[in-house]
Design a protein around this motif. Structure first.
Motif, PDB file in Angstrom:
ATOM      1  N   MET A 193     151.087  53.237 -16.987  1.00 45.40           N
ATOM      2  CA  MET A 193     152.498  53.192 -16.610  1.00 45.40           C
ATOM      3  C   MET A 193     152.664  54.770 -15.979  1.00 45.40           C
ATOM      4  N   ASP A 194     153.605  54.462 -14.872  1.00 42.65           N
ATOM      5  CA  ASP A 194     154.181  55.972 -14.298  1.00 42.65           C
ATOM      6  C   ASP A 194     155.491  55.732 -14.119  1.00 42.65           C
ATOM      7  N   ILE A 195     156.051  57.078 -14.410  1.00 46.50           N
ATOM      8  CA  ILE A 195     157.524  57.089 -14.263  1.00 46.50           C
ATOM      9  C   ILE A 195     157.907  57.987 -13.035  1.00 46.50           C
ATOM     10  N   LEU A 196     158.908  56.926 -12.308  1.00 48.77           N
ATOM     11  CA  LEU A 196     159.379  57.736 -11.118  1.00 48.77           C
ATOM     12  C   LEU A 196     160.752  58.112 -11.141  1.00 48.77           C
ATOM     13  N   PHE A 197     160.973  59.422 -10.615  1.00 50.00           N
ATOM     14  CA  PHE A 197     162.291  60.107 -10.721  1.00 50.00           C
ATOM     15  C   PHE A 197     162.759  60.152  -9.365  1.00 50.00           C
ATOM     16  N   PRO A 198     164.164  60.080  -8.838  1.00 50.72           N
ATOM     17  CA  PRO A 198     164.666  60.224  -7.683  1.00 50.72           C
ATOM     18  C   PRO A 198     164.298  61.555  -7.105  1.00 50.72           C
ATOM     19  N   GLY A 199     164.113  61.602  -5.904  1.00 53.09           N
ATOM     20  CA  GLY A 199     163.816  62.975  -5.139  1.00 53.09           C
ATOM     21  C   GLY A 199     162.418  63.559  -5.506  1.00 53.09           C
ATOM     22  N   ILE A 200     161.927  62.932  -6.802  1.00 53.67           N
ATOM     23  CA  ILE A 200     160.632  63.673  -7.021  1.00 53.67           C
ATOM     24  C   ILE A 200     159.226  62.729  -6.803  1.00 53.67           C
ATOM     25  N   GLY A 201     159.585  61.501  -7.042  1.00 53.05           N
ATOM     26  CA  GLY A 201     158.532  60.478  -7.367  1.00 53.05           C
ATOM     27  C   GLY A 201     157.790  60.534  -8.621  1.00 53.05           C
ATOM     28  N   GLU A 202     156.518  60.441  -8.660  1.00 49.38           N
ATOM     29  CA  GLU A 202     156.002  60.332 -10.221  1.00 49.38           C
ATOM     30  C   GLU A 202     156.251  61.575 -10.730  1.00 49.38           C
ATOM     31  N   VAL A 203     156.609  61.524 -12.073  1.00 49.85           N
ATOM     32  CA  VAL A 203     156.722  62.735 -12.781  1.00 49.85           C
ATOM     33  C   VAL A 203     155.706  62.402 -14.117  1.00 49.85           C
ATOM     34  N   VAL A 204     155.456  61.315 -14.399  1.00 52.59           N
ATOM     35  CA  VAL A 204     154.573  61.135 -15.537  1.00 52.59           C
ATOM     36  C   VAL A 204     153.744  60.007 -15.228  1.00 52.59           C
ATOM     37  N   GLY A 205     152.548  60.042 -15.452  1.00 51.09           N
ATOM     38  CA  GLY A 205     151.386  59.019 -15.501  1.00 51.09           C
ATOM     39  C   GLY A 205     150.747  58.881 -16.868  1.00 51.09           C
ATOM     40  N   GLY A 206     150.539  57.548 -17.051  1.00 48.46           N
ATOM     41  CA  GLY A 206     150.014  57.299 -18.564  1.00 48.46           C
ATOM     42  C   GLY A 206     149.478  55.918 -18.898  1.00 48.46           C
ATOM     43  N   SER A 207     149.061  55.850 -20.060  1.00 47.86           N
ATOM     44  CA  SER A 207     148.334  54.521 -20.233  1.00 47.86           C
ATOM     45  C   SER A 207     147.890  54.287 -21.533  1.00 47.86           C
ATOM     46  N   GLN A 208     147.729  52.795 -22.077  1.00 46.10           N
ATOM     47  CA  GLN A 208     147.230  52.684 -23.251  1.00 46.10           C
ATOM     48  C   GLN A 208     145.806  52.923 -23.001  1.00 46.10           C
ATOM     49  N   ARG A 209     144.869  53.335 -23.796  1.00 46.93           N
ATOM     50  CA  ARG A 209     143.534  53.794 -23.661  1.00 46.93           C
ATOM     51  C   ARG A 209     142.547  52.394 -23.912  1.00 46.93           C
ATOM     52  N   GLU A 210     141.543  52.344 -23.102  1.00 45.63           N
ATOM     53  CA  GLU A 210     140.589  51.329 -23.632  1.00 45.63           C
ATOM     54  C   GLU A 210     139.837  51.861 -24.814  1.00 45.63           C
ATOM     55  N   GLU A 211     140.019  50.921 -25.851  1.00 45.58           N
ATOM     56  CA  GLU A 211     139.550  51.369 -27.529  1.00 45.58           C
ATOM     57  C   GLU A 211     138.236  50.503 -27.435  1.00 45.58           C
ATOM     58  N   ASN A 212     137.965  49.429 -26.612  1.00 47.87           N
ATOM     59  CA  ASN A 212     136.872  48.435 -26.832  1.00 47.87           C
ATOM     60  C   ASN A 212     135.829  48.974 -26.268  1.00 47.87           C
ATOM     61  N   TYR A 213     134.772  49.457 -26.983  1.00 48.00           N
ATOM     62  CA  TYR A 213     133.263  50.063 -26.732  1.00 48.00           C
ATOM     63  C   TYR A 213     132.919  49.364 -25.319  1.00 48.00           C
ATOM     64  N   GLU A 214     132.407  48.012 -25.529  1.00 52.47           N
ATOM     65  CA  GLU A 214     131.874  47.390 -24.286  1.00 52.47           C
ATOM     66  C   GLU A 214     132.797  47.523 -23.092  1.00 52.47           C
ATOM     67  N   LYS A 215     133.903  47.499 -23.220  1.00 49.75           N
ATOM     68  CA  LYS A 215     134.757  47.294 -21.871  1.00 49.75           C
ATOM     69  C   LYS A 215     134.498  48.430 -21.234  1.00 49.75           C
ATOM     70  N   LEU A 216     134.617  49.532 -22.052  1.00 52.42           N
ATOM     71  CA  LEU A 216     134.771  50.856 -21.704  1.00 52.42           C
ATOM     72  C   LEU A 216     133.525  51.226 -21.125  1.00 52.42           C
ATOM     73  N   LYS A 217     132.459  50.873 -21.776  1.00 53.27           N
ATOM     74  CA  LYS A 217     131.121  51.360 -21.256  1.00 53.27           C
ATOM     75  C   LYS A 217     130.951  50.327 -19.849  1.00 53.27           C
ATOM     76  N   GLU A 218     131.582  49.253 -19.879  1.00 56.70           N
ATOM     77  CA  GLU A 218     131.324  48.839 -18.447  1.00 56.70           C
ATOM     78  C   GLU A 218     131.715  49.557 -17.280  1.00 56.70           C
ATOM     79  N   ARG A 219     132.767  50.268 -17.638  1.00 52.77           N
ATOM     80  CA  ARG A 219     133.445  50.962 -16.537  1.00 52.77           C
ATOM     81  C   ARG A 219     132.897  52.151 -16.273  1.00 52.77           C
ATOM     82  N   THR A 220     132.595  53.016 -17.208  1.00 56.16           N
ATOM     83  CA  THR A 220     131.758  54.220 -17.327  1.00 56.16           C
ATOM     84  C   THR A 220     130.367  53.913 -16.494  1.00 56.16           C
ATOM     85  N   ASP A 221     129.582  52.674 -17.117  1.00 55.15           N
ATOM     86  CA  ASP A 221     128.391  52.544 -16.366  1.00 55.15           C
ATOM     87  C   ASP A 221     128.609  52.478 -14.799  1.00 55.15           C
TER      88      ASP A 221
END
Ligand code: 4AD
Ligand code: MG
Length: 477
Positions: free
Chosen positions: A392-420
């Motif tokens: 999720m990104d939060i966009l403000f008028p005149g500024i654009g992105e002020v916040v960038g965030g997410s729910q994190r991948e908590e599944n080991y296999e799925k995360l490892k796939e990406r770090t691999d």
């Protein structure tokens, strides 16, 4: 008794003798008296000091120059001038620091922001920068107050790191190896085994990964520290060194994350409205003047104070990335080919797209979620559709992105796939281990502190909301 000018204005006493110390903003002489405008940084207002020409040493009067530092002793009296209710009738003046008024870089007149950036060592003595930095302080204080009230623990992620948290490769190296003839290995590459940490190390781009480790033990933590990015972006929104606020929460899903971010932003903005009224009123005037000077189509509809109050009162719009793309594709802007960058599902939204959504379409802050996984970081939780991540990104008028965030991948296999896939599994072994031992769903976000200060002060350039900006080809002061 020594007094700060802020205290004097809060509780003016016309009986006791007081001492004020500060810098001379200007000096004006009449037939019998000298008027000195003094400021000590404690607040926007100057204290007018009145000296009788007859009773003051001529030499002292000469040395009370614009830019000089003085101590004035005297009593407050009702002022005859219209500008102020009271002034100080001074009995003695001590010159604490001389200044050659003619050479003093800050003359009592309007200077351009560009010029003031070149004299950043003195610019905090101006009204504008005094106001900005007092507001910056308030916002920083409000950050801590907010998270403390919400039950978070202040957590310190390291500044020096051996991992690239965002995986974007925009890091500054930290090394004590000699720049000339560094030790080489068999592959004829610099041998970082001989470096200070026995491996390659960098300044961190984000405290997130270590904040996650904190959240998975303490529950709710936040970091608030400097972060560094060696991206060559010469824009009004980017710094090479900026401060980031990064909360990280166990047992928060993406919706809880958005709710917290929205509450946080509203809280700190309201805090500034409540505690910095005088400085904000001054910056509001400045904003209105600048706005009037702009072309009609670029003029803001609201002044600064209206805008801040508006954002605090509004519910932020929440849409998915896919919805955002649909809105853009169906827009008149797109049909009239006004966007410079192509619009189609899968693109990284450009600032022209973000501005259209926030300033033209919704006309209020927007939270965009569920971005394509290809354009977001490896640690974000993958959605069931296999295409998007819980970002999720939060966009403000005149500024654009002020916040960038997410729910994190908590599944080991799925995360490892990406770090691999990125070749970082080995260096992030500790990060992956938290998903092997008692993994928990969790979320967090990063708020750019300077982008927030930029929004609240209504300034136009991020270089003007941090005391000493670090940007490409610039590390003066
Ligand atoms: O979107 P970013 O890159 O996200 C992260 O770093 C995550 N690790 C945050 C997290 O989830 N804990 O950066 C977060 C915010 C941006 O939204 C922006 O406000 C600010 O940091 N930011 C910058 N501010 C000034 N100069 C730069 N070069 C910035 N880069 C990002
Ligand atoms: Mg981002």
């Amino acid at each position: 008794m020594k007094k700060y000018i802020k205290e004097i204005f809060a509780q003016p006493s016309l009986t006791e003798e007081i001492i004020v110390e500060g810098w001379v903003r200007s000096k004006r002489e009449s037939a019998q008296v000298v008027f000195v405008m003094l400021n000590d940084g404690s607040c926007l207002k100057n204290l007018q000091i009145v000296l009788s020409l007859e009773n003051t040493d001529e030499n002292i009067i000469k040395r009370i120059a614009t830019g000089a530092c003085i101590a004035a002793k005297g009593t407050l009296v009702a002022s005859q001038g219209k500008e102020q209710a009271f002034e100080m009738q001074a009995n003695t003046i001590d010159i604490l620091g001389e200044a050659d008024a003619e050479k003093y870089p800050l003359q009592p007149k309007a200077h351009s922001m560009e010029y003031l950036r070149d004299i950043a060592h003195l610019r905090s003595r101006t009204q504008t920068f005094g106001a900005i930095f007092r507001i910056r302080h308030s916002l920083g204080f409000a950050v801590h107050q907010f998270f403390h009230q919400e039950g978070f623990f202040y957590w310190h992620s390291p500044i020096i790191t051996a991992s690239d948290a965002e995986g974007a490769g925009e890091m500054f190296r930290v090394s004590t190896l000699p720049a000339e003839n560094p030790p080489m290995n068999e592959e004829k590459k610099v041998n970082f085994k001989e470096d200070f940490f026995g491996r390659e190390a960098h300044l961190t781009v984000s405290g997130q990964l270590e904040a996650e480790l904190g959240a998975l033990g303490l529950g709710k933590v936040y970091t608030f520290g400097p972060t560094f990015r060696a991206e060559n972006s010469n824009t009004t929104r980017h710094l090479a060194e900026f401060w980031m606020i990064e909360p990280e929460m166990a047992f928060f899903d993406i919706k809880d994350n958005m709710d917290l971010a929205e509450k946080f932003l509203k809280y700190v903005i309201q805090f500034a409205l409540d505690n910095n009224a005088e400085d904000l009123a001054f910056l509001n005037e400045r904003f209105e003047k600048e706005n009037k000077a702009k072309k009609k189509e670029e003029q803001a509809e609201m002044n600064l104070l209206e805008k801040l109050n508006f954002v605090v009162a509004q519910e932020f719009e929440r849409i998915s990335y896919t919805e955002a793309i649909d809105i853009l594709l169906n827009s008149n802007y797109h049909k009239k080919k006004k966007f410079n960058f192509e619009v189609k599902w899968g693109i990284d939204l450009q600032s022209e797209h973000e501005r259209y959504l926030v300033e033209k379409h919704f006309k209020k802050p927007v939270i965009i979620s569920d971005y394509p996984k290809e354009i977001k970081a490896f640690y974000m939780k993958q959605n069931e559709d296999g295409k998007t991540v819980r970002a999720m990104d939060i966009l403000f008028p005149g500024i654009g992105e002020v916040v960038g965030g997410s729910q994190r991948e908590e599944n080991y296999e799925k995360l490892k796939e990406r770090t691999d896939a990125m070749g970082i599994t080995e260096q992030l072994w500790w990060y992956l281990e938290t998903r092997q031992f008692g993994t928990a769903y969790h979320s967090g976000f990063g708020a750019g502190f300077e982008r927030l200060v930029l929004f609240v002060t209504g300034m136009g350039n991020i270089r003007d909301v941090i005391p000493f900006p670090r940007t490409p080809k610039n590390a003066e002061f």
